[in-house]
Design an enzyme around this catalytic site. Structure first.
Site, PDB file in Angstrom:
ATOM      1  N   LYS A  86      20.653  -5.781  15.540  1.00  0.00           N
ATOM      2  CA  LYS A  86      20.536  -5.657  14.086  1.00  0.00           C
ATOM      3  C   LYS A  86      21.807  -6.214  13.472  1.00  0.00           C
ATOM      4  O   LYS A  86      22.879  -6.111  14.067  1.00  0.00           O
ATOM      5  CB  LYS A  86      20.417  -4.177  13.710  1.00  0.00           C
ATOM      6  CG  LYS A  86      19.794  -3.939  12.361  1.00  0.00           C
ATOM      7  CD  LYS A  86      18.288  -3.897  12.440  1.00  0.00           C
ATOM      8  CE  LYS A  86      17.665  -3.709  11.072  1.00  0.00           C
ATOM      9  NZ  LYS A  86      16.218  -3.562  11.147  1.00  0.00           N
TER      10      LYS A  86
ATOM     11  N   GLY B 129       1.407   6.134  -0.422  1.00  0.00           N
ATOM     12  CA  GLY B 129       1.888   4.769  -0.581  1.00  0.00           C
ATOM     13  C   GLY B 129       0.811   3.780  -0.187  1.00  0.00           C
ATOM     14  O   GLY B 129       0.444   3.668   0.983  1.00  0.00           O
ATOM     15  N   VAL B 130       0.274   3.085  -1.190  1.00  0.00           N
ATOM     16  CA  VAL B 130      -0.755   2.073  -0.903  1.00  0.00           C
ATOM     17  C   VAL B 130      -0.218   0.700  -1.282  1.00  0.00           C
ATOM     18  O   VAL B 130      -0.834  -0.049  -2.041  1.00  0.00           O
ATOM     19  CB  VAL B 130      -2.111   2.398  -1.580  1.00  0.00           C
ATOM     20  CG1 VAL B 130      -2.821   3.502  -0.824  1.00  0.00           C
ATOM     21  CG2 VAL B 130      -1.935   2.796  -3.048  1.00  0.00           C
ATOM     22  N   GLY B 131       0.964   0.398  -0.741  1.00  0.00           N
ATOM     23  CA  GLY B 131       1.578  -0.918  -0.920  1.00  0.00           C
ATOM     24  C   GLY B 131       1.040  -1.861   0.141  1.00  0.00           C
ATOM     25  O   GLY B 131      -0.137  -1.803   0.505  1.00  0.00           O
ATOM     26  N   HIS B 132       1.910  -2.712   0.667  1.00  0.00           N
ATOM     27  CA  HIS B 132       1.455  -3.714   1.631  1.00  0.00           C
ATOM     28  C   HIS B 132       0.708  -3.102   2.808  1.00  0.00           C
ATOM     29  O   HIS B 132      -0.417  -3.473   3.122  1.00  0.00           O
ATOM     30  CB  HIS B 132       2.646  -4.534   2.138  1.00  0.00           C
ATOM     31  CG  HIS B 132       3.160  -5.500   1.129  1.00  0.00           C
ATOM     32  ND1 HIS B 132       4.189  -5.210   0.272  1.00  0.00           N
ATOM     33  CD2 HIS B 132       2.757  -6.750   0.831  1.00  0.00           C
ATOM     34  CE1 HIS B 132       4.402  -6.245  -0.514  1.00  0.00           C
ATOM     35  NE2 HIS B 132       3.545  -7.195  -0.205  1.00  0.00           N
ATOM     36  N   VAL B 133       1.342  -2.161   3.492  1.00  0.00           N
ATOM     37  CA  VAL B 133       0.720  -1.589   4.697  1.00  0.00           C
ATOM     38  C   VAL B 133      -0.358  -0.572   4.319  1.00  0.00           C
ATOM     39  O   VAL B 133      -1.471  -0.595   4.857  1.00  0.00           O
ATOM     40  CB  VAL B 133       1.773  -0.922   5.606  1.00  0.00           C
ATOM     41  CG1 VAL B 133       1.101  -0.324   6.839  1.00  0.00           C
ATOM     42  CG2 VAL B 133       2.849  -1.923   6.028  1.00  0.00           C
TER      43      VAL B 133
ATOM     44  N   TYR C 108      -2.237  -0.225   1.763  1.00  0.00           N
ATOM     45  CA  TYR C 108      -3.473  -0.818   1.235  1.00  0.00           C
ATOM     46  C   TYR C 108      -4.347  -1.352   2.382  1.00  0.00           C
ATOM     47  O   TYR C 108      -5.548  -1.077   2.450  1.00  0.00           O
ATOM     48  CB  TYR C 108      -3.121  -1.937   0.262  1.00  0.00           C
ATOM     49  CG  TYR C 108      -4.306  -2.766  -0.164  1.00  0.00           C
ATOM     50  CD1 TYR C 108      -5.187  -2.308  -1.137  1.00  0.00           C
ATOM     51  CD2 TYR C 108      -4.551  -4.013   0.423  1.00  0.00           C
ATOM     52  CE1 TYR C 108      -6.287  -3.071  -1.510  1.00  0.00           C
ATOM     53  CE2 TYR C 108      -5.647  -4.775   0.056  1.00  0.00           C
ATOM     54  CZ  TYR C 108      -6.514  -4.303  -0.911  1.00  0.00           C
ATOM     55  OH  TYR C 108      -7.595  -5.053  -1.272  1.00  0.00           O
TER      56      TYR C 108
HETATM   57  P1  NAD Z   1       5.632  -1.520   0.090  1.00  0.00           P
HETATM   58  O1  NAD Z   1       6.876  -1.463  -0.738  1.00  0.00           O
HETATM   59  O2  NAD Z   1       4.729  -2.687  -0.046  1.00  0.00           O
HETATM   60  O3  NAD Z   1       4.749  -0.201  -0.157  1.00  0.00           O
HETATM   61  C1  NAD Z   1       5.291   1.050  -0.339  1.00  0.00           C
HETATM   62  C2  NAD Z   1       4.464   1.738  -1.399  1.00  0.00           C
HETATM   63  O4  NAD Z   1       4.917   3.082  -1.519  1.00  0.00           O
HETATM   64  C3  NAD Z   1       4.605   1.093  -2.781  1.00  0.00           C
HETATM   65  O5  NAD Z   1       3.309   0.842  -3.312  1.00  0.00           O
HETATM   66  C4  NAD Z   1       5.356   2.145  -3.584  1.00  0.00           C
HETATM   67  O6  NAD Z   1       5.002   2.149  -4.961  1.00  0.00           O
HETATM   68  C5  NAD Z   1       4.927   3.407  -2.891  1.00  0.00           C
HETATM   69  N1  NAD Z   1       5.821   4.555  -3.094  1.00  0.00           N
HETATM   70  C6  NAD Z   1       7.163   4.565  -3.221  1.00  0.00           C
HETATM   71  N2  NAD Z   1       7.587   5.833  -3.419  1.00  0.00           N
HETATM   72  C7  NAD Z   1       6.493   6.619  -3.383  1.00  0.00           C
HETATM   73  C8  NAD Z   1       6.286   8.020  -3.490  1.00  0.00           C
HETATM   74  N3  NAD Z   1       7.289   8.866  -3.699  1.00  0.00           N
HETATM   75  N4  NAD Z   1       5.021   8.493  -3.390  1.00  0.00           N
HETATM   76  C9  NAD Z   1       3.982   7.646  -3.206  1.00  0.00           C
HETATM   77  N5  NAD Z   1       4.127   6.317  -3.099  1.00  0.00           N
HETATM   78  C10 NAD Z   1       5.360   5.811  -3.183  1.00  0.00           C
HETATM   79  O7  NAD Z   1       6.145  -1.340   1.598  1.00  0.00           O
HETATM   80  P2  NAD Z   1       5.301  -1.645   2.916  1.00  0.00           P
HETATM   81  O8  NAD Z   1       5.681  -2.984   3.430  1.00  0.00           O
HETATM   82  O9  NAD Z   1       3.877  -1.305   2.685  1.00  0.00           O
HETATM   83  O10 NAD Z   1       5.952  -0.581   3.922  1.00  0.00           O
HETATM   84  C11 NAD Z   1       5.623   0.799   3.819  1.00  0.00           C
HETATM   85  C12 NAD Z   1       6.450   1.576   4.837  1.00  0.00           C
HETATM   86  O11 NAD Z   1       6.151   1.095   6.160  1.00  0.00           O
HETATM   87  C13 NAD Z   1       7.957   1.419   4.676  1.00  0.00           C
HETATM   88  O12 NAD Z   1       8.574   2.627   5.055  1.00  0.00           O
HETATM   89  C14 NAD Z   1       8.306   0.340   5.669  1.00  0.00           C
HETATM   90  O13 NAD Z   1       9.647   0.450   6.109  1.00  0.00           O
HETATM   91  C15 NAD Z   1       7.346   0.656   6.796  1.00  0.00           C
HETATM   92  N6  NAD Z   1       7.037  -0.505   7.649  1.00  0.00           N
HETATM   93  C16 NAD Z   1       6.475  -1.612   7.104  1.00  0.00           C
HETATM   94  C17 NAD Z   1       6.164  -2.695   7.918  1.00  0.00           C
HETATM   95  C18 NAD Z   1       5.506  -3.918   7.348  1.00  0.00           C
HETATM   96  O14 NAD Z   1       4.974  -4.716   8.129  1.00  0.00           O
HETATM   97  N7  NAD Z   1       5.486  -4.100   6.035  1.00  0.00           N
HETATM   98  C19 NAD Z   1       6.454  -2.650   9.299  1.00  0.00           C
HETATM   99  C20 NAD Z   1       7.018  -1.494   9.837  1.00  0.00           C
HETATM  100  C21 NAD Z   1       7.307  -0.424   8.989  1.00  0.00           C
END
Ligand code: NAD
Length: 363
Positions: A80, A177-181, A183
């Site tokens: 890292k 949390g329905v962001g990238h993952v 959703y």
């Molecule tokens: P993202 O930012 O796209 O989605 C996160 C979502 O959580 C957002 O929609 C945000 O509005 C919501 N959020 C934030 N605070 C909140 C709360 N208090 N209550 C409810 N919702 C809330 O991020 P992501 O890429 O979807 O990643 C989500 C998690 O998975 C993170 O912890 C990330 O470190 C982990 N992760 C992601 C990946 C990846 O491929 N993207 C890989 C490994 C781990």
């Protein structure tokens, strides 16, 4: 801080410090272990309270990457980098090209990618100086679908362990949390007929999931209180804590968020309440698998198949937890360490192959 003591405590191989004052660059690259392959881990740009904090973070995160790659069955080590930000605005190109030179100096023992505070654009600047970078334009793209697929398979494994049936049809899953993952995970769960309750602080994201998957929405803070089968944290770390453990009314906690347990003891607290926990770095390894696929020129299908293997890995961890009478989080660490110990044995395929030298990339 006693640096060598700190490194010896968790068997870190190497620490590299790089400074380019004209670019405002102060970087630390931590290589934890390269037994299985070159150390891979993102670059974090952060304003640390002290240099010691930055160093501790780099060491801790690098170690986590070793375990994550090992348990996912990838021929990668753990590393890292952190760049110490200050209050002055910086020219990103100069900053990240300096970082690229630091990465290049390690000759392929360490491969970087995006992380907190860095973007695809920043990695393009890194790429101008070194080829030891992943997650760039034209690369594997958004890792979220692979991550979500791994989490989905991990949830199926949890259901198998808890209910003796991996089928999720009719199961009630709450997703924080329905962001990238989150959703993409909802899409896979809905396709199998799971019932969804979701929460997000972003109203647009909530509306989309309600509209597309027929999910029920609750206020962000209410998600902990919803009675359901499975809780999938896909937003923030530290959500399993003293304030929330007692409120959960689910059988399983399994989601993508990193570092879900505020402290290791919260793993025991979940176990005491009879709640099965899928260790986050095991179940969310799909993103790392995606990067690995990029390095090795895998197709999307092959990456997805590898991410689906998280099902077996999670079951293996639960089996180890049962056998050793420990939490799943502890069992995951033991399984990962066992893989490394086996690989270090003379005669194993990995032994000496790439442990102390640069490794060529197949792409
Ligand atoms: P993202 O930012 O796209 O989605 C996160 C979502 O959580 C957002 O929609 C945000 O509005 C919501 N959020 C934030 N605070 C909140 C709360 N208090 N209550 C409810 N919702 C809330 O991020 P992501 O890429 O979807 O990643 C989500 C998690 O998975 C993170 O912890 C990330 O470190 C982990 N992760 C992601 C990946 C990846 O491929 N993207 C890989 C490994 C781990």
């Amino acid at each position: 801080m006693q640096i060598f003591e700190e490194m010896a405590a968790f068997r870190h191989d190497q620490l590299a410090f790089w400074s380019e004052p004209a670019a405002g660059y102060r970087g630390i690259i931590a290589i934890h272990d390269t037994t299985l392959g070159p150390a891979l881990g993102g670059t974090r740009l952060w304003r640390y309270a002290s240099e010691a904090d930055a160093l501790t973070d780099a060491l801790r995160l690098a170690r986590g990457m070793t375990y994550k790659a090992a348990i996912a069955g990838l021929k990668l080590g753990g590393g890292k980098s952190v760049i110490l930000a200050d209050e002055r605005p910086r020219d990103r190109e100069r900053l990240f090209r300096a970082h690229g030179r630091a990465v290049e100096s390690l000759g392929g023992r360490y491969i970087t990618a995006e992380d907190v505070g860095t973007s695809v654009d920043d990695m393009e600047f890194v790429r101008a100086e070194t080829r030891w970078v992943a997650g760039v334009r034209g690369g594997s793209g958004d890792p979220s679908p692979a991550t979500a697929h791994g989490v989905y398979q991990g949830i199926r494994a949890c259901a198998q362990e808890r209910y003796g049936d991996s089928c999720l049809e009719g199961r009630h899953v709450t997703v924080q949390g329905v962001g990238h993952v989150g959703y993409q995970l909802c899409a896979e769960l809905a396709a199998e007929g799971a019932r969804l309750t979701i929460a997000d602080i972003n109203t647009g994201s909530v509306e989309r999931a309600v509209h597309e998957f027929g999910a029920t929405a609750v206020a962000p803070e209410a998600i902990y209180d919803v009675p359901a089968d499975i809780f999938a944290p896909c937003a923030l770390g530290g959500v399993i804590n003293d304030r929330t453990v007692a409120r959960l009314r689910v059988d399983i906690v399994a989601g993508s968020a990193n570092n879900q347990l505020a402290e290791p003891r919260h793993g025991n607290a979940l176990q005491k309440r009879g709640i099965l926990f899928a260790p986050d770095y095991v179940i969310n390894a799909g993103g790392l698998i995606n990067v690995y696929g990029e390095l090795h020129g895998w197709s999307v299908e092959r990456t997805r198949r590898k991410a689906a293997g998280i099902y077996d890995v999670v079951l293996n961890v639960f089996q180890r937890a049962r056998e050793d009478g420990i939490t799943a989080a502890e069992a995951a660490n033991r399984v990962a360490l066992q893989i490394l110990t086996d690989a270090r044995r003379p005669g194993s395929a990995e032994h000496g192959s790439c442990a102390r030298r640069a490794v060529s990339m197949s792409t």
